[in-house]
Design a protein around this motif. Structure first.
Motif, PDB file in Angstrom:
ATOM      1  N   HIS A  66     -20.875 152.403 -41.851  1.00 26.27           N
ATOM      2  CA  HIS A  66     -19.712 153.254 -42.129  1.00 26.27           C
ATOM      3  C   HIS A  66     -18.643 153.170 -41.046  1.00 26.27           C
ATOM      4  N   THR A  67     -18.905 152.399 -39.991  1.00 27.87           N
ATOM      5  CA  THR A  67     -17.994 152.377 -38.846  1.00 27.87           C
ATOM      6  C   THR A  67     -16.591 151.934 -39.231  1.00 27.87           C
ATOM      7  N   ALA A  68     -16.471 150.814 -39.942  1.00 31.78           N
ATOM      8  CA  ALA A  68     -15.145 150.275 -40.269  1.00 31.78           C
ATOM      9  C   ALA A  68     -14.355 151.232 -41.142  1.00 31.78           C
ATOM     10  N   SER A  69     -14.986 151.805 -42.168  1.00 33.34           N
ATOM     11  CA  SER A  69     -14.248 152.687 -43.080  1.00 33.34           C
ATOM     12  C   SER A  69     -13.802 153.964 -42.372  1.00 33.34           C
ATOM     13  N   VAL A  70     -14.663 154.530 -41.510  1.00 38.11           N
ATOM     14  CA  VAL A  70     -14.284 155.747 -40.777  1.00 38.11           C
ATOM     15  C   VAL A  70     -13.181 155.438 -39.767  1.00 38.11           C
ATOM     16  N   GLU A  98     -10.480 143.683 -39.630  1.00 34.82           N
ATOM     17  CA  GLU A  98      -9.507 142.591 -39.765  1.00 34.82           C
ATOM     18  C   GLU A  98      -9.193 142.337 -41.232  1.00 34.82           C
ATOM     19  N   ALA A  99     -10.219 142.396 -42.086  1.00 33.65           N
ATOM     20  CA  ALA A  99     -10.023 142.154 -43.518  1.00 33.65           C
ATOM     21  C   ALA A  99      -9.157 143.232 -44.156  1.00 33.65           C
ATOM     22  N   LEU A 100      -9.173 144.430 -43.579  1.00 30.75           N
ATOM     23  CA  LEU A 100      -8.353 145.523 -44.106  1.00 30.75           C
ATOM     24  C   LEU A 100      -6.894 145.395 -43.679  1.00 30.75           C
TER      25      LEU A 100
END
Length: 361
Positions: A66-70, A98-100
């Motif tokens: 959940h790290t990237a989304s948070v 990076e993908a976001l």
């Protein structure tokens, strides 16, 4: 740094918050479970009230999955001037960010190399990170101010900063953290259906090997799911050693003398390589490993006995470098192994005997 926001009030997040709050930083606490944030606040880790504006540093302390989304949500909301995470895997979350298409100049990935078998805010302590490595994984895009804030956090938590590439970090923790967790669990799993008589023979060796097998399976599934390739690579090497060791042990059962000699060499080889690897494990405070002498003392299982033996060692002017306790089966007693500098062992032994302690060879 004057203000911080900790998102995720588990063991690591709450411990970081306790360390910061104890050094005068105003810490705001957020968790998807409000009760967890309230518990952390009640422990003195900060306040569960929302900050009035952007804080100096946001610390994302949620599971790797959940790290990237948070992080992305916090960065889009502009809750801080700088952002870091403390997830135990670094390459995956960075690639997700990076993908976001996010601007990663205000972000740095980090990982404090400290933990416990227990999780949650009630397991947290403000000194959890003292003397422990804290990995920082800056990239060419990382703003200098963000790196400085991360270094300030590490200093406030009294940890030791270590700068690494994110993927190199993931390979390293696969070797020194993630694979040992799995192997500890595998050894402990052999005990699940073991005969009760065998289990009653458990000594300090099996306790040492299986200690971390008590960790939360759900947490470790999330960690291992974020770093499966490097862990599988290390386990493949362990599997090769296991196969060769099994063959060597089978050879020791052979009636053929040459096969038995071959088996002896195979078993000795893995034990010697284990010796060579063990001496590379850092010693006290991360320094080179030291060789200590053991002073073994019989101790009763009564309140205050450990404090008394430590006090007597102090009166003798001896510093105890490490200690282990082996409990006697079926008795209210145990054997305390006091590890000291070799030159101090005779002094300590004599002093303890004079004060009535019973030493064991």
């Amino acid at each position: 740094m004057r203000t911080a926001l900790v998102i995720g009030t588990g063991l690591v997040g709450t411990s970081a918050a306790l360390a910061l709050a104890g050094r005068g930083i105003r810490v705001h606490l957020v968790d998807r479970d409000p009760a967890s944030a309230q518990t952390a606040a009640a422990l003195g880790a900060g306040t569960d009230e929302a900050p009035e504006g952007p804080v100096d540093l946001a610390i994302i302390a949620v599971p790797p999955a959940h790290t990237a989304s948070v992080l992305a949500g916090a960065m889009r909301d502009g809750v801080a001037r700088a952002y870091l995470d403390v997830a135990s895997v670094k390459g995956g979350p960075r690639r997700e960010l990076e993908a976001l298409g996010l601007d990663l100049t205000p972000y740095i990935g980090t990982h404090p190399m400290a933990g416990k078998e227990r999780s949650g805010p009630l397991a947290a302590t403000g000194d959890l990170f003292e003397g422990r490595p804290w990995v920082l994984t800056p990239t060419g895009a990382t703003d200098t101010e963000v790196l400085n804030l991360a270094l300030e956090l590490v200093a406030l938590c009294r940890a030791v900063p270590v700068v690494m590439d994110a993927d190199a970090h993931d390979r390293a923790v696969a070797l020194v953290s993630h694979t040992p967790q799995l192997i500890s669990s595998m050894v402990a799993a052999r005990l699940e259906e073991a005969d009760e008589t065998a289990v009653r023979l458990c000594g300090q060796g099996i306790r040492d090997v299986t200690r971390i097998a008590a960790s939360d399976p759900r947490m470790w599934v999330e960690i291992l799911s974020a770093n499966p390739g490097p862990v599988a690579d290390v386990l493949a090497g362990v599997a090769t050693d296991l196969e060769e060791t099994v063959r060597a042990l089978r050879a020791l059962q052979s009636a053929d003398e040459d096969e038995r000699r071959s088996g002896t060499r195979g078993v000795e080889d893995v034990l010697r390589r284990g010796n060579a690897g063990r001496v590379r494990v850092p010693g006290k405070h991360g320094s080179a490993p030291a060789s200590y002498e053991i002073v073994a003392v019989l101790i009763s299982d009564r309140p205050g006995e450990l404090a008394r033996i430590f006090a007597d060692a102090g009166l003798a002017g001896v510093n105890i470098e490490d200690v282990r306790i082996e409990h006697a089966a079926g008795q209210q007693a145990g054997l305390v192994q006091l590890m000291v500098e070799p030159s101090a062992a005779p002094v300590l032994g004599t002093a303890l005997e004079e004060r009535g302690w019973s030493l064991r060879a």
